[in-house]
Design an enzyme around this catalytic site. Sequence first.
Site, PDB file in Angstrom:
ATOM      1  N   TYR A 132       1.212  -0.970   0.171  1.00  0.00           N
ATOM      2  CA  TYR A 132       0.053   0.064   0.338  1.00  0.00           C
ATOM      3  C   TYR A 132       0.765   1.274   0.200  1.00  0.00           C
ATOM      4  CZ  TYR A 132      -2.670   3.926   1.439  1.00  0.00           C
ATOM      5  OH  TYR A 132      -4.008   4.018   1.998  1.00  0.00           O
ATOM      6  N   TRP A 157      -4.529   7.816   9.562  1.00  0.00           N
ATOM      7  CA  TRP A 157      -5.593   8.098  10.241  1.00  0.00           C
ATOM      8  C   TRP A 157      -7.336   8.474   9.908  1.00  0.00           C
ATOM      9  CZ3 TRP A 157      -4.001   6.767  15.528  1.00  0.00           C
ATOM     10  CH2 TRP A 157      -2.353   5.967  15.292  1.00  0.00           C
TER      11      TRP A 157
END
Length: 307
Positions: A132, A157
Amino acid sequence: MSQANNDMHLLVTGANGQLGQCLADQLKAQGIVHTLLSRQDADINDTVVLEKIVADKGVTAIINAAAYTAVDKAESEPELAKRINEDGPAALAKLCSRFDIPLLHVSTDYVFDGNNQTPYVETDQTNPSGVYGHTKLNGEIAVQRHCPKHIILRTAWVFSEYGNNFMKTMLRLAKERDTLGVVADQFGCPTYAGDIAKALISIAQQIHAAEQDKSGAQARYGVYHYAGDEAVSWHGFAMAIFEEAHQQGVLKSLPTVNAIATEAYPTPAKRPAYSVLSTAKIEGDYGVQPSEWRLAFAILQKNRMAM
């Protein structure tokens, strides 16, 4: 509607994702002309379709919120992750360059290895650990290579009222279990997707104004970090979510949350142990303030939008 908004037309890719949906909300609220494209509407690699949309609608900038974000799954689906996170941004960058319009591309803290002990700045060495992170970094490189007028916005996040995210997962688990174990040795800055949307739109507006300014004002392009205003561990983030949810009556009782080490929760992809992002540059250049994440999920839970 301001004159700047009136002659600006933003094309948003990844419209069905949590950031894409927050962008749609903000653009509608601010009365900004826009076109939303989901994966079902058009593949970001389909330059024939996208070129027609840009030309026909008079698009003045593209915000790329499309991404492959399944961090662990990417380890077993590298080609799909590459197609969305590398090839797609490259195609969009070339398209924007042909039309001489800016590309605002969203990236991630996972381009770093997490070995820092102080907040990462934009010039710090990148060194992603998993598929990723590698595909996102290669996407950044492609955007920089092919489109001079680029903003690369690294964030971290991400949570919101839309899609799947840590906040929603924690609230669901808290209703199913009395005791939870949450990793306490990974640190970052939670970021509300609605605030990322506001930041991107503000930057797009300022760039547009600078481009239209006949006095020679220069738009500032490059890499920027945008994240929450307070660093915390996943365990600390979970505790903050539960305490707010309990205060708002979303949770009837608080679960016991045990702090666990990363080693106790093995995952296919390695996470950075520390990925706190400094937002000093974006504050200085664009006046964009970091995301007040505690306030954001307090509002979401008060309005029962986090469920």
